[in-house]
Design a protein around this motif. Sequence first.
Motif, PDB file in Angstrom:
ATOM      1  N   ARG A  93       1.666 115.761 -34.173  1.00 38.49           N
ATOM      2  CA  ARG A  93       1.426 114.509 -33.248  1.00 38.49           C
ATOM      3  C   ARG A  93       2.252 113.553 -33.231  1.00 38.49           C
ATOM      4  O   ARG A  93       2.609 112.827 -32.294  1.00 38.49           O
ATOM      5  CB  ARG A  93      -0.066 114.321 -33.716  1.00 38.49           C
ATOM      6  N   LEU A  94       2.686 112.974 -34.568  1.00 35.70           N
ATOM      7  CA  LEU A  94       3.494 111.926 -34.776  1.00 35.70           C
ATOM      8  C   LEU A  94       4.900 112.305 -34.146  1.00 35.70           C
ATOM      9  O   LEU A  94       5.648 111.666 -33.552  1.00 35.70           O
ATOM     10  CB  LEU A  94       3.528 111.622 -36.241  1.00 35.70           C
ATOM     11  N   PHE A  95       5.258 113.659 -34.369  1.00 38.86           N
ATOM     12  CA  PHE A  95       6.403 114.115 -34.010  1.00 38.86           C
ATOM     13  C   PHE A  95       6.674 114.060 -32.120  1.00 38.86           C
ATOM     14  O   PHE A  95       7.482 113.743 -31.578  1.00 38.86           O
ATOM     15  CB  PHE A  95       6.873 115.571 -34.326  1.00 38.86           C
ATOM     16  N   ALA A  96       5.473 114.409 -31.719  1.00 34.54           N
ATOM     17  CA  ALA A  96       5.394 114.207 -30.199  1.00 34.54           C
ATOM     18  C   ALA A  96       5.395 112.991 -29.518  1.00 34.54           C
ATOM     19  O   ALA A  96       6.054 112.973 -28.834  1.00 34.54           O
ATOM     20  CB  ALA A  96       4.236 115.072 -29.663  1.00 34.54           C
ATOM     21  N   ARG A  97       4.969 111.880 -30.478  1.00 34.77           N
ATOM     22  CA  ARG A  97       5.050 110.583 -29.989  1.00 34.77           C
ATOM     23  C   ARG A  97       6.340 109.843 -30.532  1.00 34.77           C
ATOM     24  O   ARG A  97       6.732 108.715 -30.467  1.00 34.77           O
ATOM     25  CB  ARG A  97       3.716 109.970 -30.784  1.00 34.77           C
ATOM     26  N   GLU A  98       7.263 110.654 -31.142  1.00 37.48           N
ATOM     27  CA  GLU A  98       8.467 110.112 -31.688  1.00 37.48           C
ATOM     28  C   GLU A  98       8.108 109.057 -32.759  1.00 37.48           C
ATOM     29  O   GLU A  98       9.023 107.994 -32.778  1.00 37.48           O
ATOM     30  CB  GLU A  98       9.651 109.721 -30.643  1.00 37.48           C
ATOM     31  N   GLU A  99       7.352 109.352 -33.544  1.00 38.92           N
ATOM     32  CA  GLU A  99       7.118 108.343 -34.749  1.00 38.92           C
ATOM     33  C   GLU A  99       7.519 108.919 -36.029  1.00 38.92           C
ATOM     34  O   GLU A  99       7.362 110.140 -36.261  1.00 38.92           O
ATOM     35  CB  GLU A  99       5.586 107.816 -34.505  1.00 38.92           C
ATOM     36  N   LYS A 100       7.635 107.969 -37.063  1.00 40.62           N
ATOM     37  CA  LYS A 100       8.391 108.618 -38.158  1.00 40.62           C
ATOM     38  C   LYS A 100       6.927 108.832 -39.047  1.00 40.62           C
ATOM     39  O   LYS A 100       5.971 108.122 -38.780  1.00 40.62           O
ATOM     40  CB  LYS A 100       9.038 107.660 -38.952  1.00 40.62           C
ATOM     41  N   ARG A 101       7.151 109.995 -39.756  1.00 39.68           N
ATOM     42  CA  ARG A 101       5.870 110.085 -40.934  1.00 39.68           C
ATOM     43  C   ARG A 101       6.001 109.074 -42.009  1.00 39.68           C
ATOM     44  O   ARG A 101       6.990 108.416 -42.357  1.00 39.68           O
ATOM     45  CB  ARG A 101       6.034 111.450 -41.608  1.00 39.68           C
ATOM     46  N   PRO A 102       4.653 108.726 -42.559  1.00 44.87           N
ATOM     47  CA  PRO A 102       4.626 107.741 -43.580  1.00 44.87           C
ATOM     48  C   PRO A 102       5.150 108.246 -44.945  1.00 44.87           C
ATOM     49  O   PRO A 102       5.248 109.533 -44.986  1.00 44.87           O
ATOM     50  CB  PRO A 102       3.229 107.470 -43.614  1.00 44.87           C
ATOM     51  N   GLN A 103       5.563 107.395 -45.741  1.00 48.91           N
ATOM     52  CA  GLN A 103       5.866 107.710 -46.962  1.00 48.91           C
ATOM     53  C   GLN A 103       4.705 108.287 -48.157  1.00 48.91           C
ATOM     54  O   GLN A 103       4.827 109.401 -48.724  1.00 48.91           O
ATOM     55  CB  GLN A 103       6.738 106.571 -47.707  1.00 48.91           C
ATOM     56  N   ASP A 104       3.498 107.795 -47.706  1.00 48.35           N
ATOM     57  CA  ASP A 104       2.412 108.137 -48.505  1.00 48.35           C
ATOM     58  C   ASP A 104       1.846 109.340 -47.909  1.00 48.35           C
ATOM     59  O   ASP A 104       1.176 108.929 -46.711  1.00 48.35           O
ATOM     60  CB  ASP A 104       1.625 106.976 -48.857  1.00 48.35           C
ATOM     61  N   MET A 105       1.787 110.400 -48.191  1.00 48.45           N
ATOM     62  CA  MET A 105       1.175 111.709 -47.219  1.00 48.45           C
ATOM     63  C   MET A 105       0.096 112.163 -48.100  1.00 48.45           C
ATOM     64  O   MET A 105      -0.039 112.439 -49.575  1.00 48.45           O
ATOM     65  CB  MET A 105       2.080 112.867 -47.196  1.00 48.45           C
ATOM     66  N   PRO A 106      -1.142 112.307 -47.693  1.00 50.55           N
ATOM     67  CA  PRO A 106      -1.686 112.185 -46.349  1.00 50.55           C
ATOM     68  C   PRO A 106      -2.143 110.793 -46.216  1.00 50.55           C
ATOM     69  O   PRO A 106      -2.715 110.514 -44.796  1.00 50.55           O
ATOM     70  CB  PRO A 106      -2.541 113.239 -46.167  1.00 50.55           C
ATOM     71  N   ALA A 107      -2.359 109.782 -47.003  1.00 51.19           N
ATOM     72  CA  ALA A 107      -3.129 108.674 -47.023  1.00 51.19           C
ATOM     73  C   ALA A 107      -2.513 107.765 -46.055  1.00 51.19           C
ATOM     74  O   ALA A 107      -3.230 107.012 -45.232  1.00 51.19           O
ATOM     75  CB  ALA A 107      -3.124 107.958 -48.370  1.00 51.19           C
ATOM     76  N   GLY A 108      -1.147 107.755 -45.863  1.00 50.85           N
ATOM     77  CA  GLY A 108      -0.724 106.865 -44.803  1.00 50.85           C
ATOM     78  C   GLY A 108      -0.587 107.341 -43.432  1.00 50.85           C
ATOM     79  O   GLY A 108       0.139 106.754 -42.590  1.00 50.85           O
ATOM     80  N   LEU A 109      -1.282 108.382 -42.986  1.00 51.55           N
ATOM     81  CA  LEU A 109      -1.279 109.116 -41.669  1.00 51.55           C
ATOM     82  C   LEU A 109      -2.103 108.010 -40.856  1.00 51.55           C
ATOM     83  O   LEU A 109      -3.027 107.774 -41.057  1.00 51.55           O
ATOM     84  CB  LEU A 109      -1.516 110.334 -41.583  1.00 51.55           C
ATOM     85  N   PRO A 110      -1.751 107.978 -39.391  1.00 47.08           N
ATOM     86  CA  PRO A 110      -2.719 107.042 -38.547  1.00 47.08           C
ATOM     87  C   PRO A 110      -4.005 107.756 -38.479  1.00 47.08           C
ATOM     88  O   PRO A 110      -4.093 108.988 -38.241  1.00 47.08           O
ATOM     89  CB  PRO A 110      -1.677 106.995 -37.363  1.00 47.08           C
ATOM     90  N   LEU A 111      -4.704 107.017 -38.307  1.00 43.97           N
ATOM     91  CA  LEU A 111      -6.206 107.592 -38.074  1.00 43.97           C
ATOM     92  C   LEU A 111      -6.422 108.336 -36.919  1.00 43.97           C
ATOM     93  O   LEU A 111      -7.213 109.243 -36.806  1.00 43.97           O
ATOM     94  CB  LEU A 111      -7.231 106.322 -38.084  1.00 43.97           C
TER      95      LEU A 111
END
Length: 450
Positions: A93-111
Amino acid sequence: MHWIALRWLLDDAGTPDGPVLPTPEALGWWALRYTPHVAWQDEALMLEVSACERLWGGRLQLMRLLLADNPAPDARMLGTQGATSLIALARLRLFAREEKRPQDMPAGLPLDTLSAARAHLELLARLGCRTWGDVAALPRGGLTRRFGAELRDALDAAWGLRPESHAWLTLPDVFEQKLELPALAETAPELMWSANRLLASLQLWLRARQRGARALELQWTLDLKRFNGVNLPPHQQVTVRTAEPTQDMAHLRRLMSEKLALTTLSAPASWLRLRTLETDPWAGASTSFLPEDNRKGDRLHEMVERLSVRLGPSQVLVPSAQADHRPERKQAWRPALHKDTAPPDKARRQAQAAASQPDAIYPPWLLPEPLRLEMDGERPCYRGTLNRLVGPQRVEAGWWGDKEEGGQPAMRDYYVAESPEAGLVWIFRERPAARFSSGEVRWYLQGFYA
C-alpha cells in the motif's frame, strides 16, 4: 515465514477499448505455479514462499520471475515482500502511494495501512496513535475492550506472536466462471468485451492444468422473463468447438466473435458465464529449426474452423477416412466442426494410409462416380480403344450388404490402361457375379493419372 504481496493496476480498465484483467481466481491460479500457498487478502494476492523460495533461486530471483511473468501484460504489476502477510500488504500500500517504507518495521508503518484499524482511525488519531507501534503500546485489555479483539489479533499476527489463518486457493478440475456485465448488453457482439476477460482466465487455467480446450460454452443470462408477450428462457448460449486442443486465446476469440456476430439476443443480457465442455491433455507446441516450418499466419485447421463458423457447419467439409476397400468409399466428407470429425491434416493422413496397399497403383484423381465405358467388341473404349498395361488387382467388398449399395457386393478387377487421347487411366471390370447376372461384362472408368 516469508510473504510476497502482488497487485495489478489498470489506468483505463472498464472502457470498451481498454485492456482487461483476468478474474481474481485466475490470477490466483497463475500464482499456484510458484507456490501452493496462495490467498487473496483485501486487494492483494498473497504468496507464502518460505518453503519453496530456494527452488526458484532465492527471494530476489523469485520476485524477478514473478514480475517478468506478468499474467496481465497491459496492467502495471506491483510487488513487495514481508515477514508476515500484514507487513507485506502494508508495504504494498505504501508502494502504490509512492511513499517510502519506515526504518522501524513494523512499528513505524502508518496506521491506515492496517486493515483492522481502518474502522477506528479517527478515534485512534485523537488518542495520538499514528503508527502500528503506537497502538501496540496501548494496554492490551483496554485496547481489546474498546476496539474489539480483531485489532489486537492483527497486531499480534504482524509481530509474529500468533499464527496466521488464510483460505488457500485451489485449482478446480473444470473451468467455469461467471461475471456481471458492466452494462446491459443489447446485442450479442457487446458480450465480447466481458468474454475477453473470461478467456484470459481460461488461458491461465489451461496452462495450470496442462490442458487444451476442445469445446467451450458461453452462456448469458437474459434480464427479462417475457418480451412482446412471449415467455423467454432464463439463458442463451453458444458453443465453440475446435478440431485440435488449443491454448491460443486469439483463435478462440476469433471463433467466438464469429459466433456472436451471427447470434441475436432474445432480450438484454446481464450476466455472462464461460465453461469448458471438452479438454484434452496439452502436449505443447512443437517448433523447428527450419525456416520453412515456422511460417507466420493461421494453421489450416484454424482457418477451416473460422470459415465453418462464418459460413455454417454444412458449408465447410473435411475428408474422413473410411474402412472400405472400394476406392469411392475410402473417404467421406463431414462438417469440419462435427465433434467426431478428425482434424483436416489428420483426416488427410488417415485417408492416405487407408489407400496405401503394397500391390496397388492408385491414380491421383478419382471420379466422383465410376463412368461406364462403351465397348469395341470385348475391349473397353475411352477416347479410343484402351490398352491394358498393369493388372488385374482384384477387389471384393460390400458383401455385408449396406443400404447405399442396395445389398449388392462390389467384385471388380482393376487395370492401368492407356488411352490414345487421355493417356493413362484407371479402369475396372465388374465381374458378372457382382450383379448376379449371366454373361454381361461391364467396364468402368475410375480415375486418371497425371
